[in-house]
Design an enzyme around this catalytic site. Structure first.
Site, PDB file in Angstrom:
ATOM      1  N   LYS A   1      53.484  12.509  56.838  1.00  0.00           N
ATOM      2  CA  LYS A   1      53.363  13.798  56.790  1.00  0.00           C
ATOM      3  C   LYS A   1      54.716  14.788  56.988  1.00  0.00           C
ATOM      4  O   LYS A   1      54.948  15.587  56.533  1.00  0.00           O
ATOM      5  CB  LYS A   1      52.558  13.873  58.074  1.00  0.00           C
ATOM      6  CG  LYS A   1      50.946  13.766  57.652  1.00  0.00           C
ATOM      7  CD  LYS A   1      50.047  14.043  58.984  1.00  0.00           C
ATOM      8  CE  LYS A   1      48.753  13.417  58.464  1.00  0.00           C
ATOM      9  NZ  LYS A   1      47.642  13.429  59.718  1.00  0.00           N
TER      10      LYS A   1
ATOM     11  N   GLN B   1      47.363  13.665  65.876  1.00  0.00           N
ATOM     12  CA  GLN B   1      46.934  12.629  65.232  1.00  0.00           C
ATOM     13  C   GLN B   1      45.786  11.834  65.894  1.00  0.00           C
ATOM     14  O   GLN B   1      46.137  11.272  67.026  1.00  0.00           O
ATOM     15  CB  GLN B   1      48.127  11.399  64.740  1.00  0.00           C
ATOM     16  CG  GLN B   1      47.825  10.439  63.855  1.00  0.00           C
ATOM     17  CD  GLN B   1      47.628  11.111  62.272  1.00  0.00           C
ATOM     18  OE1 GLN B   1      47.823  12.088  62.206  1.00  0.00           O
ATOM     19  NE2 GLN B   1      46.635  10.247  61.848  1.00  0.00           N
TER      20      GLN B   1
ATOM     21  N   ASP C   1      44.633  20.993  60.789  1.00  0.00           N
ATOM     22  CA  ASP C   1      43.717  20.000  60.333  1.00  0.00           C
ATOM     23  C   ASP C   1      42.161  20.303  60.075  1.00  0.00           C
ATOM     24  O   ASP C   1      41.515  19.734  59.616  1.00  0.00           O
ATOM     25  CB  ASP C   1      43.665  18.942  61.256  1.00  0.00           C
ATOM     26  CG  ASP C   1      44.469  17.743  61.215  1.00  0.00           C
ATOM     27  OD1 ASP C   1      44.457  17.428  60.029  1.00  0.00           O
ATOM     28  OD2 ASP C   1      44.885  16.932  62.311  1.00  0.00           O
TER      29      ASP C   1
END
Ligand code: GUN
Length: 311
Positions: free
Chosen positions: A71, A115, A138
């Site tokens: 990422k 995460q 997200d």
């Protein structure tokens, strides 16, 4: 030197299902990131702010560390700023919630991610709920999930939207198709089942969401025009579950030991690629399929987060 054009008769006369095409997520993601980089370059030339993504990583899980590294690398490729905040496995929920609050308030940060998975002593939903929905790139916050379900503007979680983009950019027909999704997770199967059944393009599928309690899964899969495997079980989908000419999208990314690799492991998808591929019209590989598309979608969401603020 003479060149002769030799037609590939095997390909021309093969039944459609034998002309399998790869859904190349790596290349599609490269194109998307190059498009984003162009937009960022133009913004920079106008003296405008460039997107800034922050990421919180807790612990040292190998899979999570690889995801985060990819990422951050993609941020660089897109010309974004990025900031990584790392915590030990033993970090308290309170410390993490305070960090989330701080990132919500930090005007220099356009979007951020935490995460997953988090250690067992931290309530993932509590952390997700603490994220400002406007910075939730997200798309995991219930506000964004609800907006997605109603087809309202918001952030759609990166893996489902990456799959939709992979379908769109490969011009795959979805309207009226029977789609079987295996796996009902909150971040892939469940949202994707809603998106593919909506009156959108791609969309308008007749969706079956299969899970661990589904009976006759093989028979259900054999009726599918599109199978999306997202259960996290290596090589679960076998050739006898797939009808000729089906489209197969593999979301699985399980690390399995492989002593021939320097790393000692390889990524294995949920689909037994070698035996399934010859039967289908399109198939996404692992690695190089859905994974890179997930990251490209995160980059698209981060650019959108900045645009939403009108910066
Ligand atoms: N863990 C596995 N996939 C994801 C993802 O897309 N986002 C976050 N934050 N964690 C994940």
């Amino acid at each position: 030197m003479a060149f002769f054009f030799i037609p590939d008769y095997l390909t021309i006369f093969a039944p459609k299902s034998e002309r399998m095409e790869l859904l190349d997520g790596k290349e599609t993601a490269r194109i998307i990131k190059a498009e984003i980089a162009q937009q960022v370059k133009a913004r920079k030339a106008e003296g405008k702010k460039i997107p800034h993504l922050a990421a919180i990583l807790v612990g040292t899980d190998g899979g999570s560390m690889t995801y985060i590294a990819n990422k951050l690398k993609s941020c660089e490729e897109c010309g974004f700023e990025s900031t990584l905040m790392r915590y030990d496995d033993s970090v308290s929920e309170e410390v993490l919630l305070n960090k989330v609050k701080q990132l919500n308030e930090d005007k220099s940060i356009d979007g951020f991610i935490v995460q997953l998975p988090l250690p067992a002593h931290i309530d993932e939903m509590k952390v997700t709920l603490a994220i400002d929905p406007q910075k939730d790139v997200d798309g995991f916050h219930p506000m964004n999930l609800g907006k997605m379900a109603l087809n309202l503007p918001g952030f759609v979680s990166a893996t489902p939207s990456g799959i939709i983009e992979l379908i769109r950019r490969n011009n795959l027909e979805t309207a009226g198709k029977k789609c079987v999704i295996i796996g009902r997770s909150n971040i892939v199967g469940m949202p994707l089942s809603i998106m593919l059944s909506q009156n959108t393009e791609p969309g308008n599928c007749t969706v079956t969401l299969a899970h661990s309690q589904t009976v006759n899964l093989k028979e259900i899969c054999l009726t599918a025009d599109i199978i999306i495997a997202a259960l996290g079980q290596p090589n679960f989908v076998t050739a006898d579950m797939v009808k000729d000419g089906a489209v197969i999208i593999d979301v699985g990314t399980t690390r399995v030991q492989d002593s021939t690799k320097v790393s000692g492991w390889k990524l294995v998808g949920d689909v037994k690629f070698d035996e399934v591929a010859p039967k289908c019209s399109y198939i996404s590989p692992v690695p190089g399929g859905v994974g890179p598309m997930t990251i490209a979608s995160l980059m698209m969401n981060t650019l959108k987060a900045m645009d939403l603020k009108g910066k």
